[in-house]
Design an enzyme around this catalytic site. Structure first.
Site, PDB file in Angstrom:
ATOM      1  CB  SER A  66      15.437  -7.573 -14.229  1.00 54.54           C
ATOM      2  OG  SER A  66      14.583  -8.276 -15.098  1.00 54.54           O
TER       3      SER A  66
HETATM    4  N1  SAH Z   1      14.067 -12.702 -14.750  1.00 59.36           N
HETATM    5  C1  SAH Z   1      15.091 -12.514 -15.751  1.00 59.36           C
HETATM    6  C2  SAH Z   1      14.694 -11.418 -16.707  1.00 59.36           C
HETATM    7  C3  SAH Z   1      15.000 -11.794 -18.094  1.00 59.36           C
HETATM    8  S1  SAH Z   1      14.304 -10.739 -19.345  1.00 59.36           S
HETATM    9  C4  SAH Z   1      16.437 -12.259 -15.108  1.00 59.36           C
HETATM   10  O1  SAH Z   1      16.475 -11.886 -13.930  1.00 59.36           O
HETATM   11  O2  SAH Z   1      17.465 -12.419 -15.779  1.00 59.36           O
HETATM   12  C5  SAH Z   1      12.802 -11.578 -19.725  1.00 59.36           C
HETATM   13  C6  SAH Z   1      12.885 -12.996 -20.187  1.00 59.36           C
HETATM   14  O3  SAH Z   1      11.583 -13.406 -20.585  1.00 59.36           O
HETATM   15  C7  SAH Z   1      13.788 -13.227 -21.406  1.00 59.36           C
HETATM   16  O4  SAH Z   1      14.737 -14.207 -21.087  1.00 59.36           O
HETATM   17  C8  SAH Z   1      12.821 -13.710 -22.497  1.00 59.36           C
HETATM   18  O5  SAH Z   1      13.384 -14.663 -23.371  1.00 59.36           O
HETATM   19  C9  SAH Z   1      11.701 -14.316 -21.647  1.00 59.36           C
HETATM   20  N2  SAH Z   1      10.413 -14.445 -22.322  1.00 59.36           N
HETATM   21  C10 SAH Z   1       9.800 -13.580 -23.175  1.00 59.36           C
HETATM   22  N3  SAH Z   1       8.613 -14.062 -23.574  1.00 59.36           N
HETATM   23  C11 SAH Z   1       8.462 -15.282 -22.959  1.00 59.36           C
HETATM   24  C12 SAH Z   1       7.439 -16.279 -22.983  1.00 59.36           C
HETATM   25  N4  SAH Z   1       6.327 -16.163 -23.715  1.00 59.36           N
HETATM   26  N5  SAH Z   1       7.636 -17.387 -22.230  1.00 59.36           N
HETATM   27  C13 SAH Z   1       8.748 -17.550 -21.480  1.00 59.36           C
HETATM   28  N6  SAH Z   1       9.739 -16.644 -21.426  1.00 59.36           N
HETATM   29  C14 SAH Z   1       9.608 -15.514 -22.159  1.00 59.36           C
END
Ligand code: SAH
Length: 216
Positions: A66
């Site tokens: 993010s």
């Molecule tokens: N907080 C992270 C943001 C990553 S983007 C950072 O700072 O890097 C969002 C993430 O949510 C992705 O890695 C995606 O795989 C995950 N995601 C999407 N749906 C999900 C679910 N149902 N359960 C767990 N993770 C999920």
């Protein structure tokens, strides 16, 4: 390059913190945490020059780390204090996880992409960040570890999952981007009692989608 955090990185990070402050983040605790987490170590090393610009960036499995401003915004809305029990849905790179840990939270983090679940452990471990890692569908939350004082979802859901609302402690706060690929609103939900929830909206954002099930 390895695991180093040089004066140059620290200088770039200070500028990043200034730019996030200029965009309206006021919590000194949150700004301090952003200032301490070496974001360049959460991204592919070839992207090192992008680490301290205020932008989202691709990580493995088609996901993104993010934007720092967005991480700061969600963290500020969540109002994290020391020792609170926080569930993070969407570990991704582990960057947001580190920010929550810097604030003294006890963090339970869940990721549905196996590769990211593994990579985040490799990144956070050597930096001495110690959340509890889970591989699974965060849509369902973590029923065996409920209730949570705070729940932070870092992927967008078209509607707020009931399972997450149920796992919130009374007095607890959930922050989640709600919407579809066209755009989302940041929602903060305060659980006031067993069956009363107070919902407020906080601006527009763009996240990858919250998906159902696990992915090998
Ligand atoms: N907080 C992270 C943001 C990553 S983007 C950072 O700072 O890097 C969002 C993430 O949510 C992705 O890695 C995606 O795989 C995950 N995601 C999407 N749906 C999900 C679910 N149902 N359960 C767990 N993770 C999920």
């Amino acid at each position: 390059m390895g695991q180093t955090d040089s004066y140059r990185h620290k200088g770039l990070r200070k500028k990043l913190v200034d730019s996030i402050r200029d965009k309206g983040i006021v919590s000194e605790e949150v700004l301090g945490a952003i200032g301490r987490v070496p974001r360049h170590l959460f991204m592919d090393s070839s992207f090192i020059n992008f680490s301290y610009t205020d932008k989202a960036f691709p990580i493995a499995a088609g996901q993104t780390i993010s934007q720092p401003y967005t991480v700061a915004f969600q963290t500020e809305l969540l109002t994290v204090q020391k020792h609170l029990k926080v569930l993070e849905v969407g570990t991704g790179s582990g960057y947001q996880t580190a920010v929550l840990l810097e604030l003294g939270a006890r963090v339970y983090t869940i990721e549905r992409q196996r590769q990211l679940f593994l990579d985040a452990q490799k990144t956070l471990g050597p930096l001495n960040y110690k959340p509890l890692f889970f591989y699974g569908d965060g849509y369902e939350g973590l029923p065996s570890f409920m209730p949570f004082d705070r729940i932070l979802v870092t992927a967008a859901a078209p509607v707020i999952p009931q399972s997450l609302l149920k796992q919130l402690a009374i007095g607890g706060i959930l922050v989640i981007p709600e919407g579809d690929s066209k755009g989302q609103r940041m929602i903060r939900v305060l659980r006031e009692s067993e069956d009363q929830y107070q919902r407020t909206e906080h601006g527009h954002f763009s996240f990858v989608p919250l998906l159902r099930g696990k992915n090998q």
